[in-house]
Design a protein around this motif. Sequence first.
Motif, PDB file in Angstrom:
ATOM      1  N   SER A  65     -26.920  -3.708 -58.450  1.00  0.00           N
ATOM      2  CA  SER A  65     -27.332  -4.496 -59.615  1.00  0.00           C
ATOM      3  C   SER A  65     -27.206  -5.982 -59.339  1.00  0.00           C
ATOM      4  O   SER A  65     -28.094  -6.770 -59.670  1.00  0.00           O
ATOM      5  N   LEU A  66     -26.097  -6.374 -58.750  1.00  0.00           N
ATOM      6  CA  LEU A  66     -25.881  -7.784 -58.437  1.00  0.00           C
ATOM      7  C   LEU A  66     -26.872  -8.257 -57.369  1.00  0.00           C
ATOM      8  O   LEU A  66     -27.409  -9.366 -57.456  1.00  0.00           O
ATOM      9  N   ALA A  67     -27.141  -7.418 -56.385  1.00  0.00           N
ATOM     10  CA  ALA A  67     -28.130  -7.770 -55.356  1.00  0.00           C
ATOM     11  C   ALA A  67     -29.520  -7.919 -55.984  1.00  0.00           C
ATOM     12  O   ALA A  67     -30.271  -8.836 -55.627  1.00  0.00           O
ATOM     13  N   SER A  68     -29.858  -7.057 -56.947  1.00  0.00           N
ATOM     14  CA  SER A  68     -31.157  -7.161 -57.630  1.00  0.00           C
ATOM     15  C   SER A  68     -31.260  -8.474 -58.386  1.00  0.00           C
ATOM     16  O   SER A  68     -32.304  -9.136 -58.359  1.00  0.00           O
ATOM     17  N   TYR A  69     -30.189  -8.867 -59.067  1.00  0.00           N
ATOM     18  CA  TYR A  69     -30.164 -10.151 -59.761  1.00  0.00           C
ATOM     19  C   TYR A  69     -30.387 -11.290 -58.762  1.00  0.00           C
ATOM     20  O   TYR A  69     -31.223 -12.167 -58.986  1.00  0.00           O
ATOM     21  N   CYS A  70     -29.645 -11.261 -57.664  1.00  0.00           N
ATOM     22  CA  CYS A  70     -29.733 -12.346 -56.679  1.00  0.00           C
ATOM     23  C   CYS A  70     -31.117 -12.426 -56.041  1.00  0.00           C
ATOM     24  O   CYS A  70     -31.653 -13.524 -55.836  1.00  0.00           O
ATOM     25  N   GLU A  71     -31.711 -11.301 -55.727  1.00  0.00           N
ATOM     26  CA  GLU A  71     -33.055 -11.307 -55.144  1.00  0.00           C
ATOM     27  C   GLU A  71     -34.092 -11.769 -56.163  1.00  0.00           C
ATOM     28  O   GLU A  71     -35.064 -12.436 -55.804  1.00  0.00           O
ATOM     29  N   ALA A  72     -33.895 -11.442 -57.436  1.00  0.00           N
ATOM     30  CA  ALA A  72     -34.810 -11.931 -58.469  1.00  0.00           C
ATOM     31  C   ALA A  72     -34.729 -13.457 -58.562  1.00  0.00           C
ATOM     32  O   ALA A  72     -35.751 -14.133 -58.727  1.00  0.00           O
ATOM     33  N   VAL A  73     -33.524 -14.009 -58.444  1.00  0.00           N
ATOM     34  CA  VAL A  73     -33.359 -15.466 -58.434  1.00  0.00           C
ATOM     35  C   VAL A  73     -34.093 -16.058 -57.232  1.00  0.00           C
ATOM     36  O   VAL A  73     -34.789 -17.067 -57.348  1.00  0.00           O
ATOM     37  N   ALA A  74     -33.966 -15.428 -56.076  1.00  0.00           N
ATOM     38  CA  ALA A  74     -34.635 -15.913 -54.868  1.00  0.00           C
ATOM     39  C   ALA A  74     -36.155 -15.869 -55.038  1.00  0.00           C
ATOM     40  O   ALA A  74     -36.863 -16.811 -54.653  1.00  0.00           O
ATOM     41  N   THR A  75     -36.670 -14.800 -55.626  1.00  0.00           N
ATOM     42  CA  THR A  75     -38.110 -14.680 -55.861  1.00  0.00           C
ATOM     43  C   THR A  75     -38.583 -15.744 -56.842  1.00  0.00           C
ATOM     44  O   THR A  75     -39.637 -16.374 -56.633  1.00  0.00           O
ATOM     45  N   LEU A  76     -37.816 -15.959 -57.893  1.00  0.00           N
ATOM     46  CA  LEU A  76     -38.153 -16.992 -58.869  1.00  0.00           C
ATOM     47  C   LEU A  76     -38.245 -18.366 -58.197  1.00  0.00           C
ATOM     48  O   LEU A  76     -39.200 -19.115 -58.415  1.00  0.00           O
ATOM     49  N   ARG A  77     -37.288 -18.666 -57.360  1.00  0.00           N
ATOM     50  CA  ARG A  77     -37.299 -19.970 -56.685  1.00  0.00           C
ATOM     51  C   ARG A  77     -38.504 -20.095 -55.751  1.00  0.00           C
ATOM     52  O   ARG A  77     -39.204 -21.113 -55.759  1.00  0.00           O
TER      53      ARG A  77
ATOM     54  N   ALA B 247     -43.535 -15.733 -60.707  1.00  0.00           N
ATOM     55  CA  ALA B 247     -42.408 -16.504 -61.239  1.00  0.00           C
ATOM     56  C   ALA B 247     -42.046 -16.031 -62.646  1.00  0.00           C
ATOM     57  O   ALA B 247     -40.866 -15.893 -62.981  1.00  0.00           O
ATOM     58  N   ARG B 248     -43.058 -15.772 -63.448  1.00  0.00           N
ATOM     59  CA  ARG B 248     -42.819 -15.311 -64.821  1.00  0.00           C
ATOM     60  C   ARG B 248     -42.095 -13.963 -64.814  1.00  0.00           C
ATOM     61  O   ARG B 248     -41.115 -13.775 -65.539  1.00  0.00           O
ATOM     62  N   ALA B 249     -42.563 -13.035 -63.990  1.00  0.00           N
ATOM     63  CA  ALA B 249     -41.927 -11.718 -63.912  1.00  0.00           C
ATOM     64  C   ALA B 249     -40.506 -11.824 -63.355  1.00  0.00           C
ATOM     65  O   ALA B 249     -39.579 -11.169 -63.845  1.00  0.00           O
ATOM     66  N   ALA B 250     -40.321 -12.656 -62.345  1.00  0.00           N
ATOM     67  CA  ALA B 250     -38.986 -12.839 -61.771  1.00  0.00           C
ATOM     68  C   ALA B 250     -38.040 -13.469 -62.783  1.00  0.00           C
ATOM     69  O   ALA B 250     -36.860 -13.099 -62.862  1.00  0.00           O
ATOM     70  N   GLY B 251     -38.545 -14.396 -63.586  1.00  0.00           N
ATOM     71  CA  GLY B 251     -37.726 -15.013 -64.627  1.00  0.00           C
ATOM     72  C   GLY B 251     -37.244 -13.987 -65.642  1.00  0.00           C
ATOM     73  O   GLY B 251     -36.081 -14.005 -66.057  1.00  0.00           O
ATOM     74  N   ARG B 252     -38.144 -13.085 -66.046  1.00  0.00           N
ATOM     75  CA  ARG B 252     -37.738 -12.018 -66.978  1.00  0.00           C
ATOM     76  C   ARG B 252     -36.685 -11.115 -66.341  1.00  0.00           C
ATOM     77  O   ARG B 252     -35.715 -10.723 -66.985  1.00  0.00           O
ATOM     78  N   GLU B 253     -36.874 -10.796 -65.070  1.00  0.00           N
ATOM     79  CA  GLU B 253     -35.917  -9.944 -64.369  1.00  0.00           C
ATOM     80  C   GLU B 253     -34.564 -10.643 -64.231  1.00  0.00           C
ATOM     81  O   GLU B 253     -33.510 -10.030 -64.427  1.00  0.00           O
TER      82      GLU B 253
END
Length: 150
Positions: free
Chosen positions: A72-84, A112-118
């Motif tokens: 779960s934490l890795a998914s959060y971190c990768e979503a942040v990376a994708t957003l950036r 970016a929009r999808a990553a932001g929601r995630e």
Amino acid sequence: MARTSQPAALKLIKGRAPGKDVAGRSVAPPPAFKRIPPEVPDWLSPEAAAEWARVVPGLARLELLKPEDRASLASYCEAVATLRTATELVQREGLTIEAKQGTLPHPAVGIARAAGREVRAWAAHFGLTPSTEQGLAKGPDDAAEDNPFA
């Protein structure tokens, strides 16, 4: 958006009195997981690894992490990376692209929009959104002092 249940530790931190949530209901103790942060996955992207290093110390101090939270934490971190990554791409290339069909939204805008929601969804699970941060700022002892009925 469906509301997800918060971990017992977050409910207690926001609570009105020891062992009570913000509404004064008793909070059942959480399962007896070993409260230590998970090991950082070696497969995280560099940006995700930087986010892991940024958030894990604070979450570990609050005893909100356990080894089972790794994915779960890795998914959060990768979503942040994708957003950036998507945001930087849009900043360099613009919000639109020219195609045969005419001017279209840049694909990175949707990414970016999808990553932001995630990011928001995962962040809420770890108490990392502004609304859950406010709840973490006030401990149970402080809450009891503000409650005239306690």
